[in-house]
Design an enzyme around this catalytic site. Structure first.
Site, PDB file in Angstrom:
ATOM      1  NE  ARG A 165      15.091  12.220   1.767  1.00  0.00           N
ATOM      2  CZ  ARG A 165      15.064  13.512   2.141  1.00  0.00           C
ATOM      3  NH1 ARG A 165      14.817  13.824   3.392  1.00  0.00           N
ATOM      4  NH2 ARG A 165      15.241  14.469   1.263  1.00  0.00           N
ATOM      5  CG  HIS A 182       9.620  15.082   5.661  1.00  0.00           C
ATOM      6  ND1 HIS A 182       9.949  14.065   4.813  1.00  0.00           N
ATOM      7  CD2 HIS A 182      10.659  15.952   5.594  1.00  0.00           C
ATOM      8  CE1 HIS A 182      11.115  14.302   4.247  1.00  0.00           C
ATOM      9  NE2 HIS A 182      11.570  15.441   4.705  1.00  0.00           N
TER      10      HIS A 182
HETATM   11  P1  NAP Z   1      25.638  16.726   3.634  1.00  0.00           P
HETATM   12  O1  NAP Z   1      26.117  18.096   3.949  1.00  0.00           O
HETATM   13  O2  NAP Z   1      25.880  16.177   2.281  1.00  0.00           O
HETATM   14  O3  NAP Z   1      26.256  15.754   4.733  1.00  0.00           O
HETATM   15  C1  NAP Z   1      26.173  14.385   4.640  1.00  0.00           C
HETATM   16  C2  NAP Z   1      27.046  13.763   5.718  1.00  0.00           C
HETATM   17  O4  NAP Z   1      26.825  12.345   5.697  1.00  0.00           O
HETATM   18  C3  NAP Z   1      28.536  14.006   5.460  1.00  0.00           C
HETATM   19  O5  NAP Z   1      29.204  14.237   6.665  1.00  0.00           O
HETATM   20  C4  NAP Z   1      28.984  12.665   4.850  1.00  0.00           C
HETATM   21  O6  NAP Z   1      30.340  12.359   5.088  1.00  0.00           O
HETATM   22  C5  NAP Z   1      28.096  11.700   5.610  1.00  0.00           C
HETATM   23  N1  NAP Z   1      27.977  10.423   4.894  1.00  0.00           N
HETATM   24  C6  NAP Z   1      27.485  10.201   3.668  1.00  0.00           C
HETATM   25  N2  NAP Z   1      27.592   8.891   3.342  1.00  0.00           N
HETATM   26  C7  NAP Z   1      28.181   8.298   4.396  1.00  0.00           C
HETATM   27  C8  NAP Z   1      28.579   6.964   4.665  1.00  0.00           C
HETATM   28  N3  NAP Z   1      28.398   5.966   3.780  1.00  0.00           N
HETATM   29  N4  NAP Z   1      29.160   6.692   5.862  1.00  0.00           N
HETATM   30  C9  NAP Z   1      29.367   7.686   6.765  1.00  0.00           C
HETATM   31  N5  NAP Z   1      29.007   8.981   6.559  1.00  0.00           N
HETATM   32  C10 NAP Z   1      28.420   9.272   5.394  1.00  0.00           C
HETATM   33  O7  NAP Z   1      24.059  16.619   3.883  1.00  0.00           O
HETATM   34  P2  NAP Z   1      23.141  17.540   4.833  1.00  0.00           P
HETATM   35  O8  NAP Z   1      22.815  18.812   4.173  1.00  0.00           O
HETATM   36  O9  NAP Z   1      23.740  17.590   6.175  1.00  0.00           O
HETATM   37  O10 NAP Z   1      21.785  16.682   4.847  1.00  0.00           O
HETATM   38  C11 NAP Z   1      21.779  15.334   5.294  1.00  0.00           C
HETATM   39  C12 NAP Z   1      20.428  14.699   5.009  1.00  0.00           C
HETATM   40  O11 NAP Z   1      19.429  15.224   5.869  1.00  0.00           O
HETATM   41  C13 NAP Z   1      19.848  14.944   3.612  1.00  0.00           C
HETATM   42  O12 NAP Z   1      20.445  14.125   2.654  1.00  0.00           O
HETATM   43  C14 NAP Z   1      18.394  14.622   3.825  1.00  0.00           C
HETATM   44  O13 NAP Z   1      18.157  13.240   3.605  1.00  0.00           O
HETATM   45  C15 NAP Z   1      18.148  14.950   5.290  1.00  0.00           C
HETATM   46  N6  NAP Z   1      17.285  16.137   5.449  1.00  0.00           N
HETATM   47  C16 NAP Z   1      16.080  15.974   6.030  1.00  0.00           C
HETATM   48  C17 NAP Z   1      15.263  17.065   6.212  1.00  0.00           C
HETATM   49  C18 NAP Z   1      13.942  16.914   6.880  1.00  0.00           C
HETATM   50  O14 NAP Z   1      13.137  17.834   6.862  1.00  0.00           O
HETATM   51  N7  NAP Z   1      13.692  15.805   7.528  1.00  0.00           N
HETATM   52  C19 NAP Z   1      15.663  18.332   5.788  1.00  0.00           C
HETATM   53  C20 NAP Z   1      16.910  18.459   5.200  1.00  0.00           C
HETATM   54  C21 NAP Z   1      17.724  17.349   5.024  1.00  0.00           C
HETATM   55  P3  NAP Z   1      31.531  13.321   4.532  1.00  0.00           P
HETATM   56  O15 NAP Z   1      31.485  14.559   5.412  1.00  0.00           O
HETATM   57  O16 NAP Z   1      32.770  12.552   4.731  1.00  0.00           O
HETATM   58  O17 NAP Z   1      31.188  13.622   3.096  1.00  0.00           O
HETATM   59  C1  GLV Z   2      13.955  17.547   3.195  1.00  0.00           C
HETATM   60  O1  GLV Z   2      13.680  16.480   3.585  1.00  0.00           O
HETATM   61  C2  GLV Z   2      15.140  17.870   2.464  1.00  0.00           C
HETATM   62  O2  GLV Z   2      15.890  16.949   2.106  1.00  0.00           O
HETATM   63  O3  GLV Z   2      15.364  19.069   2.224  1.00  0.00           O
END
Ligand code: NAP
Ligand code: GLV
Length: 333
Positions: free
Chosen positions: A248, A296
């Protein structure tokens, strides 16, 4: 027939009608889609998955009855809270920080974030494309068409750190390790990822980023992760490094990145997310020669697979089964 047996028969018929109506209501989920994209296309796709559902695309059509299920993108503030009888929010996004703003989704209403293998695949493609492009100097060869051979480094001689070991970060880290990069991964819990060295906590962040040639950010936005990409982190990286972020916008301290690029501490960056979206034409990040800006698009929601996943979650909820990917509000993701 006696008065009492007629009364009992009338009551029995009425009772079974009520039971049938209740059964029908239970099996006929009312679903409201709140999306600024194309809610009608989403409705068509969702109707294929749950033909018995009543699907609404405009809050004005609710007309008082409860709506247990809301498929939500980023609706205007306050809309979700105004929907009567909401039980479950099915997010069209993986990142749900906007739904956790106080007043948006009432405490008792569950939020399911989108976890879709199609999205994970898209994100891995973007992260590896930008990483490998920097790693093999492709932007430099594109900009300079003279026969100018750059120093080419092998992946085994580079350290790549992925911030976040969740759905997205773990696959990116696994693939980076498979390619051959010395891969590190940082998460809250120190979750392990095949082929990568895992780190946790603040001390872990320092270790994970010290000497890193590339840092890829796939963290969720929470108060703890805001501004994580700052001058301290850039300063710990190996000189001439690369940063990419698809988490983000507020993860990045924009001015610190520009200073690190201008000083040569960093070589280049690839950014898919910004504090202001769309990114203004004249934003310093948009005009910087060493920043690749994508609008994005690293992992857009894939409507058909997302609706399939949401339909499955709605059915599980109706059957009282547990739903994976429920947001833990205390952690913020
Ligand atoms: P997720 O499965 O919830 O994974 C989040 C990871 O971040 C986990 O490994 C978590 O640790 C770690 N984390 C959270 N808080 C932390 C902290 N304070 N210190 C260290 N590590 C921390 O999420 P995801 O599905 O992979 O998605 C991640 C992010 O990608 C989304 O929240 C979104 O903002 C972004 N995203 C962007 C797009 C785009 O198009 N640009 C698309 C999709 C997602 P734990 O494993 O220990 O819980
Ligand atoms: C896109 O940014 C998502 O969080 O799915």
């Amino acid at each position: 027939m006696s008065f009492w047996s007629v009364s009992v028969r009338i009551w029995t018929v009425a009772h079974s009608k009520i039971i049938n109506t209740l059964k029908h209501m239970k099996n006929t989920p009312r679903i409201l889609i709140l999306s600024k994209g194309d809610p009608h296309a989403l409705a068509t796709s969702l109707a294929r998955e749950i033909p018995e559902a009543e699907i609404l695309t405009d809050p004005a059509d609710i007309q008082g009855g409860p709506v247990p299920y809301i498929v939500a993108g980023k609706p205007d503030p306050g809309i979700i809270a105004s929907v009567p009888g909401a039980e479950l929010i099915l997010s069209l996004n993986a990142g749900i920080e906007h739904l956790l703003i106080p007043g948006e989704v009432p405490e008792q209403v569950g939020i399911v974030r989108l976890v879709d293998p199609a999205m994970t695949e898209g994100m891995s493609d973007w992260c590896l494309a930008t990483l490998l492009s920097w790693h093999r100097n492709l932007p430099l060869y594109r900009a300079d068409t003279t026969w100018n051979r750059r120093t080419e480094v092998l992946s085994r001689d580079r350290i790549v750190t992925v911030l976040g070991a969740g759905t997205l970060g773990s696959r990116v880290a696994r693939l980076a390790a498979l390619i051959g990069f010395q891969t590190r991964v940082w998460s809250r819990s120190g979750r392990s990822v095949d082929g990568a060295q895992a780190f946790a906590g603040f001390e872990g962040l320092i270790e994970a980023t010290t000497g890193a040639d590339a840092v890829i950010n796939l963290l969720p936005l929470t108060p703890e992760t805001e501004n994580v990409l700052d001058e301290n982190l850039f300063g710990r990286m190996a000189k001439g490094g690369f940063v990419s972020s698809a988490g983000r916008g507020p993860h990045l301290v924009d001015a610190d990145l520009i200073a690190a690029l201008d000083s040569g501490q960093l070589n280049s960056a690839a950014l898919d997310v910004f504090r202001t979206e769309p990114l203004p034409d004249d934003d310093p990040l948009n005009v910087h020669p060493d920043v690749l800006v994508t609008p994005h698009v690293s992992a857009p929601t894939q409507a058909n697979s997302a609706m399939r996943i949401m339909a499955e979650n709605i059915r599980r909820h109706q059957q009282g089964k547990p739903i994976a990917e429920l947001v833990d509000r205390s952690k913020g993701y």
